[in-house]
Scaffold this motif. Sequence first.
Motif, PDB file in Angstrom:
ATOM      1  N   ALA A   1     -15.115   3.020  -8.189  1.00  0.00           N
ATOM      2  CA  ALA A   1     -14.263   3.467  -7.069  1.00  0.00           C
ATOM      3  C   ALA A   1     -15.078   4.101  -5.947  1.00  0.00           C
ATOM      4  O   ALA A   1     -14.630   5.010  -5.270  1.00  0.00           O
ATOM      5  CB  ALA A   1     -13.203   4.448  -7.568  1.00  0.00           C
ATOM      6  N   GLY A   2     -16.295   3.590  -5.751  1.00  0.00           N
ATOM      7  CA  GLY A   2     -17.117   4.056  -4.641  1.00  0.00           C
ATOM      8  C   GLY A   2     -17.944   5.284  -4.958  1.00  0.00           C
ATOM      9  O   GLY A   2     -18.676   5.784  -4.097  1.00  0.00           O
TER      10      GLY A   2
ATOM     11  N   GLY B   1     -10.592   4.627  -0.608  1.00  0.00           N
ATOM     12  CA  GLY B   1     -10.104   3.838   0.520  1.00  0.00           C
ATOM     13  C   GLY B   1     -10.250   4.490   1.874  1.00  0.00           C
ATOM     14  O   GLY B   1     -10.028   3.836   2.890  1.00  0.00           O
ATOM     15  N   MET B   2     -10.652   5.798   1.910  1.00  0.00           N
ATOM     16  CA  MET B   2     -10.672   6.467   3.220  1.00  0.00           C
ATOM     17  C   MET B   2     -11.839   7.421   3.439  1.00  0.00           C
ATOM     18  O   MET B   2     -11.976   8.005   4.507  1.00  0.00           O
ATOM     19  CB  MET B   2      -9.354   7.221   3.451  1.00  0.00           C
TER      20      MET B   2
ATOM     21  N   ASN C   1       4.746  -0.989   0.606  1.00  0.00           N
ATOM     22  CA  ASN C   1       3.397  -1.219   0.064  1.00  0.00           C
ATOM     23  C   ASN C   1       2.353  -1.381   1.152  1.00  0.00           C
ATOM     24  O   ASN C   1       1.177  -1.041   0.960  1.00  0.00           O
ATOM     25  CB  ASN C   1       3.385  -2.503  -0.791  1.00  0.00           C
ATOM     26  N   ASP C   2       2.773  -1.905   2.302  1.00  0.00           N
ATOM     27  CA  ASP C   2       1.852  -2.185   3.393  1.00  0.00           C
ATOM     28  C   ASP C   2       1.174  -0.916   3.925  1.00  0.00           C
ATOM     29  O   ASP C   2       0.156  -0.990   4.587  1.00  0.00           O
ATOM     30  CB  ASP C   2       2.621  -2.878   4.528  1.00  0.00           C
ATOM     31  N   TYR C   3       1.729   0.241   3.604  1.00  0.00           N
ATOM     32  CA  TYR C   3       1.186   1.512   4.093  1.00  0.00           C
ATOM     33  C   TYR C   3       0.081   2.061   3.192  1.00  0.00           C
ATOM     34  O   TYR C   3      -0.594   3.020   3.558  1.00  0.00           O
ATOM     35  CB  TYR C   3       2.298   2.574   4.166  1.00  0.00           C
ATOM     36  N   GLN C   4      -0.088   1.480   2.009  1.00  0.00           N
ATOM     37  CA  GLN C   4      -0.950   2.102   1.000  1.00  0.00           C
ATOM     38  C   GLN C   4      -2.435   2.049   1.357  1.00  0.00           C
ATOM     39  O   GLN C   4      -2.982   1.003   1.667  1.00  0.00           O
ATOM     40  CB  GLN C   4      -0.736   1.429  -0.360  1.00  0.00           C
ATOM     41  N   VAL C   5      -3.064   3.223   1.286  1.00  0.00           N
ATOM     42  CA  VAL C   5      -4.505   3.351   1.493  1.00  0.00           C
ATOM     43  C   VAL C   5      -5.144   3.700   0.158  1.00  0.00           C
ATOM     44  O   VAL C   5      -4.657   4.567  -0.562  1.00  0.00           O
ATOM     45  CB  VAL C   5      -4.820   4.468   2.518  1.00  0.00           C
ATOM     46  N   GLY C   6      -6.241   3.002  -0.188  1.00  0.00           N
ATOM     47  CA  GLY C   6      -6.918   3.325  -1.442  1.00  0.00           C
ATOM     48  C   GLY C   6      -7.535   2.118  -2.089  1.00  0.00           C
ATOM     49  O   GLY C   6      -7.542   1.018  -1.533  1.00  0.00           O
ATOM     50  N   GLN C   7      -8.027   2.320  -3.284  1.00  0.00           N
ATOM     51  CA  GLN C   7      -8.730   1.260  -4.007  1.00  0.00           C
ATOM     52  C   GLN C   7      -7.845   0.037  -4.220  1.00  0.00           C
ATOM     53  O   GLN C   7      -8.312  -1.094  -4.156  1.00  0.00           O
ATOM     54  CB  GLN C   7      -9.214   1.799  -5.350  1.00  0.00           C
ATOM     55  N   THR C   8      -6.557   0.260  -4.478  1.00  0.00           N
ATOM     56  CA  THR C   8      -5.628  -0.856  -4.676  1.00  0.00           C
ATOM     57  C   THR C   8      -4.767  -1.095  -3.440  1.00  0.00           C
ATOM     58  O   THR C   8      -3.787  -1.826  -3.496  1.00  0.00           O
ATOM     59  CB  THR C   8      -4.724  -0.603  -5.907  1.00  0.00           C
ATOM     60  N   GLY C   9      -5.142  -0.453  -2.331  1.00  0.00           N
ATOM     61  CA  GLY C   9      -4.440  -0.652  -1.065  1.00  0.00           C
ATOM     62  C   GLY C   9      -5.415  -1.119  -0.003  1.00  0.00           C
ATOM     63  O   GLY C   9      -6.213  -2.023  -0.241  1.00  0.00           O
ATOM     64  N   LYS C  10      -5.377  -0.484   1.153  1.00  0.00           N
ATOM     65  CA  LYS C  10      -6.248  -0.879   2.259  1.00  0.00           C
ATOM     66  C   LYS C  10      -7.420   0.087   2.392  1.00  0.00           C
ATOM     67  O   LYS C  10      -7.270   1.295   2.207  1.00  0.00           O
ATOM     68  CB  LYS C  10      -5.445  -0.922   3.562  1.00  0.00           C
ATOM     69  N   ILE C  11      -8.578  -0.473   2.691  1.00  0.00           N
ATOM     70  CA  ILE C  11      -9.782   0.323   2.922  1.00  0.00           C
ATOM     71  C   ILE C  11      -9.869   0.594   4.416  1.00  0.00           C
ATOM     72  O   ILE C  11      -9.893  -0.341   5.219  1.00  0.00           O
ATOM     73  CB  ILE C  11     -11.052  -0.424   2.463  1.00  0.00           C
TER      74      ILE C  11
END
Length: 310
Positions: free
Chosen positions: A129-130, A269-270, A239-249
């Motif tokens: 996870a980074g 993700g941030m 779901n489109d709002y999700q930031v993170g490993q399983t969302g958006k980076i």
Amino acid sequence: MANVLVWVEHDGSAVKDATLAAVTAAAKLGDVTALVAGSGVDGVAAAAAQIEGVSKVLKADDAALANALAENVAPLITNLMAGYDAFVAAATTTAKNVAPRVAALLNVAQVSEILSVEGPKTFTRPIYAGNAIATVESSDAKLVITVRGTAFAKANATGGSAAVEAVSGAAESGLSSFVGSEIAKSERPELTSAKIIVSGGRALKDAATFESTITPLADKLGAAIGASRAAVDAGYVPNDYQVGQTGKIVAPEVYVAVGISGAIQHLAGMKDSKTIIAINKDEDAPIFQVADIGLVGDLFTLVPELTGKL
């Protein structure tokens, strides 16, 4: 010098920002050819030809490619790879569907979400996870690479003058079909390209509270709205709002985390954001370990106060 094929992700009319970062990464490997696949993509091909660093554009225009179905796109790319040493794509949801299929068809191991190019076949990429960065070297004859867009500067969208060449070979695989899409439309900036993001967590209690607390602050800042997985799973936002490993980076100039504890999956993700502002009542929350500015207190008092002062 290696010949590199970059997949151009687009919406049918414009090149997506993530592709520009992929071009920058590909240029570190060698001579860049951009592949525009779709139906009625003359405009996209013309735009791709103007990207700085692209020496040639291949345009595959076929009805079978209209909706970027991976089962149809991957065989096309695999056939074209006879003349290329590496295939590069941005690590987006769509590309993550295409690239592994290309790697499988070429019988090579994919190098995923690279952060830097260290040599002709050597790259760094995040693991755990980074929390750790691995240096990997491929021994395959051909490379299949996805690029973490936040790790590379975006190539200039104008300034290039590449030649456009039509290619064929696309075919309907019959393995999948496009049923439909529901595209969320918003006046706000797109999450992965926004300069400012205001994100909310589970502490926002419910969808109405999330809306009444986060939206006014985002409006004042002209920001995109994000959320932790906990907030998405609880149904506060889509779901489109999700930031993170399983969302958006994301890596905006300013990231405001409201009521987000800072689980490792969210931080992945941030944490590359330029300035991170955290608001949380728990002074021991992990989010404060990566925050540049921390406000400890009740978000339901602090956020309206902050919004009022802007």
